[in-house]
Write a protein that holds these residues in place. Structure first.
Motif, PDB file in Angstrom:
ATOM      1  N   ALA A  65       0.822  -1.214   0.000  1.00 10.42           N
ATOM      2  CA  ALA A  65       0.000   0.000   0.000  1.00 10.42           C
ATOM      3  C   ALA A  65       0.853   1.259   0.000  1.00 10.42           C
ATOM      4  N   VAL A  66       2.126   1.138   0.348  1.00 10.16           N
ATOM      5  CA  VAL A  66       3.023   2.294   0.395  1.00 10.16           C
ATOM      6  C   VAL A  66       3.653   2.468  -0.987  1.00 10.16           C
ATOM      7  N   LYS A  67       3.381   3.595  -1.611  1.00  9.10           N
ATOM      8  CA  LYS A  67       3.912   3.897  -2.935  1.00  9.10           C
ATOM      9  C   LYS A  67       5.002   4.967  -2.817  1.00  9.10           C
ATOM     10  N   PHE A  68       5.759   5.112  -3.864  1.00  3.36           N
ATOM     11  CA  PHE A  68       6.817   6.113  -3.906  1.00  3.36           C
ATOM     12  C   PHE A  68       6.598   7.019  -5.120  1.00  3.36           C
ATOM     13  N   GLU A  69       6.602   8.309  -4.870  1.00  2.65           N
ATOM     14  CA  GLU A  69       6.385   9.267  -5.948  1.00  2.65           C
ATOM     15  C   GLU A  69       7.257  10.490  -5.712  1.00  2.65           C
ATOM     16  N   LYS A  70       8.170  10.721  -6.625  1.00  2.00           N
ATOM     17  CA  LYS A  70       9.069  11.881  -6.552  1.00  2.00           C
ATOM     18  C   LYS A  70       9.811  11.925  -5.215  1.00  2.00           C
ATOM     19  N   GLY A  71      10.291  10.770  -4.794  1.00  2.00           N
ATOM     20  CA  GLY A  71      11.071  10.687  -3.573  1.00  2.00           C
ATOM     21  C   GLY A  71      10.273  10.715  -2.295  1.00  2.00           C
ATOM     22  N   LYS A  72       8.955  10.707  -2.381  1.00  2.00           N
ATOM     23  CA  LYS A  72       8.112  10.722  -1.197  1.00  2.00           C
ATOM     24  C   LYS A  72       7.309   9.436  -1.085  1.00  2.00           C
ATOM     25  N   GLN A  73       6.953   9.121   0.145  1.00  2.00           N
ATOM     26  CA  GLN A  73       6.091   7.965   0.384  1.00  2.00           C
ATOM     27  C   GLN A  73       4.638   8.442   0.388  1.00  2.00           C
ATOM     28  N   ILE A  74       3.827   7.816  -0.467  1.00  2.00           N
ATOM     29  CA  ILE A  74       2.420   8.184  -0.558  1.00  2.00           C
ATOM     30  C   ILE A  74       1.567   6.942  -0.481  1.00  2.00           C
ATOM     31  N   ALA A  75       0.251   7.162  -0.369  1.00  2.00           N
ATOM     32  CA  ALA A  75      -0.721   6.071  -0.417  1.00  2.00           C
ATOM     33  C   ALA A  75      -2.018   6.644  -0.960  1.00  2.00           C
ATOM     34  N   TYR A  76      -2.887   5.748  -1.385  1.00  2.00           N
ATOM     35  CA  TYR A  76      -4.192   6.164  -1.902  1.00  2.00           C
ATOM     36  C   TYR A  76      -5.267   5.683  -0.928  1.00  2.00           C
ATOM     37  N   LYS A  77      -5.865   6.684  -0.269  1.00  2.00           N
ATOM     38  CA  LYS A  77      -6.919   6.379   0.701  1.00  2.00           C
ATOM     39  C   LYS A  77      -8.246   6.245  -0.043  1.00  2.00           C
ATOM     40  N   VAL A  78      -8.928   5.139   0.191  1.00  2.00           N
ATOM     41  CA  VAL A  78     -10.200   4.881  -0.483  1.00  2.00           C
ATOM     42  C   VAL A  78     -11.284   5.700   0.217  1.00  2.00           C
ATOM     43  N   THR A  79     -11.938   6.575  -0.553  1.00  2.00           N
ATOM     44  CA  THR A  79     -12.987   7.440   0.006  1.00  2.00           C
ATOM     45  C   THR A  79     -14.376   7.097  -0.502  1.00  2.00           C
ATOM     46  N   GLY A  80     -14.467   6.256  -1.507  1.00  2.00           N
ATOM     47  CA  GLY A  80     -15.747   5.867  -2.069  1.00  2.00           C
ATOM     48  C   GLY A  80     -15.613   4.571  -2.829  1.00  2.00           C
ATOM     49  N   PRO A  81     -16.690   4.126  -3.469  1.00  2.00           N
ATOM     50  CA  PRO A  81     -16.628   2.853  -4.201  1.00  2.00           C
ATOM     51  C   PRO A  81     -15.481   2.813  -5.207  1.00  2.00           C
ATOM     52  N   GLN A  82     -15.270   3.870  -5.956  1.00  2.00           N
ATOM     53  CA  GLN A  82     -14.180   3.915  -6.921  1.00  2.00           C
ATOM     54  C   GLN A  82     -13.507   5.293  -6.890  1.00  2.00           C
TER      55      GLN A  82
END
Length: 395
Positions: free
Chosen positions: A335-352
């Protein structure tokens, strides 16, 4: 025929229009394929390394021969078990036994001679001492008589010469006794030392197992001749299979996280479903190189119960536990992604629907990572998802 052709043309135009509508007119969608929840739990940081099973120092003994001669008996075979103190081979000892018998005979003769000296000389000295005392008395009596002219000067001189002669004999016997006793005692001592040396050489003709173990190698057989020189000839190698240790090859980039006392888990290919446990006892300061990579050896003593399943030179797959925390926020590593040297994640807020958030993580375990900030307990994060990029869906 023309109608059929026109219908075909119209169908193709309709299909092309529908395809264009689906791919260019519709708004791209986010697809969340797999999710994981942020939850509290236990997490541990591990280093995954490889190792090899080795005998401990003293667990493998090469047994040599210090006697020269033909091997007349070999009582063991490769794979056979031996006990400490057990005779495993014999070398021809007839020549040494003959030398021992000769030395024993010479020693017996010298001891008999010493007894004769001890018996004879004291008697001679006793007799000489009696003669000396009698001559001394006679000499003193004659000296007393001459003062009153009751004897002659010749008688005094004769008594004096007898006294001096007996004194000389007494001293000679005493000196001879001391000298003869020293000579014979020295001969006895020399022969006793030679006999002990020969007995030691005789013991070399029996090859004794110094430890309990299994015969792992034989370099000679019955009928072969062993010739010893400056170097001891190795005949049998015995291995104590219950005294094993594991050498872990720790990459130089990981060695900073490794200290003595850390727990380890490991397994081998032959028992993939069995996990073995231990702890790091020492770390060698001298590096080793394998395939141009620098490693440091961390040593783990293998428990005797585990040694029943393991063999020297087996490759091990090791996990070194260098950090461990309880009751902390965790999330699946994926669940931990890397983008431009930072650690990010995508929090699910709805069905899609998702919201990109920035995370700060702590230790990274085998399956989960520690969350220090950016998400809270109960949040659902996307593990696998498809994001639209430039109007086109893409993983």
């Amino acid at each position: 025929m023309k109608k059929l052709f026109l219908l075909l043309i119209l169908f193709l135009i309709f299909a092309a229009g529908y395809w264009g509508y689906k791919n260019f007119s519709q708004k791209p969608e986010i697809k969340v394929l797999e999710t994981a929840k942020v939850e509290k739990g236990k997490i541990r940081a591990v280093l995954v390394e490889t190792g090899i099973v080795k005998p401990q120092v003293g667990a493998r003994v090469k047994i040599g021969a210090r006697a020269t001669g033909e091997i007349i008996e070999m009582r063991v075979k490769v794979g056979g078990r031996v006990k400490k103190g057990e005779v495993i081979a014999c070398i021809d000892n007839r020549e040494i036994i003959e030398q021992i018998e000769q030395t024993k005979a010479g020693l017996l003769s010298k001891r008999h001679r010493l007894r004769q000296v001890k018996l004879t000389y004291p008697e001679l000295i006793k007799e000489a001492a009696a003669n000396y005392e009698y001559a001394k008395i006679e000499y003193n009596r004659e000296k007393g008589l001459i003062l009153h002219d009751y004897t002659t000067r010749d008688a005094v001189d004769l008594a004096k010469s007898r006294f001096e002669a007996t004194e000389a004999v007494l001293k000679r016997f005493e000196e001879e006794y001391e000298t003869q006793a020293k000579i014979v005692k020295a001969d006895v001592k020399e022969l006793e030392a030679r006999l002990e040396q020969q007995k030691i050489r005789l013991s070399y003709t029996k090859i004794i197992a110094p430890i309990d173990g299994v015969v792992s190698d034989l370099t000679a057989q019955k009928g072969e001749t062993v010739v010893t020189g400056l170097q001891v000839a190795n005949l049998v190698t015995v291995l104590d299979t219950r005294r094993l240790e594991m050498w872990i090859y720790v990459d130089e980039t990981d060695i900073g996280n490794v200290v003595t006392g850390q727990n380890v888990q490991y397994y081998v290919d032959t028992f993939p479903d069995r996990t073995f446990y231990g702890s790091i006892e020492k770390i060698y300061p001298q590096p080793v190189s394998r395939e141009n990579i620098t490693y440091y050896l961390a040593i783990v003593k293998i428990a005797e119960d585990d040694a029943d399943f393991l063999r020297p030179e087996m490759t091990t797959y090791v996990k070194i536990i260098f950090d461990e925390k309880n009751n902390v926020l965790t999330i699946a590593n994926a669940a931990v992604k890397f983008e431009k040297g930072k650690q990010i994640a995508y929090k699910v807020t709805g069905p899609q629907t998702v919201e990109k958030i920035e995370l700060k993580t702590g230790i990274r375990g085998e399956d989960k990572s520690e969350i220090l900030s950016g998400a809270k307990q109960g949040d659902t994060l996307a593990v696998k998802l498809i994001l639209p990029i430039s109007g086109k869906p893409k993983h």
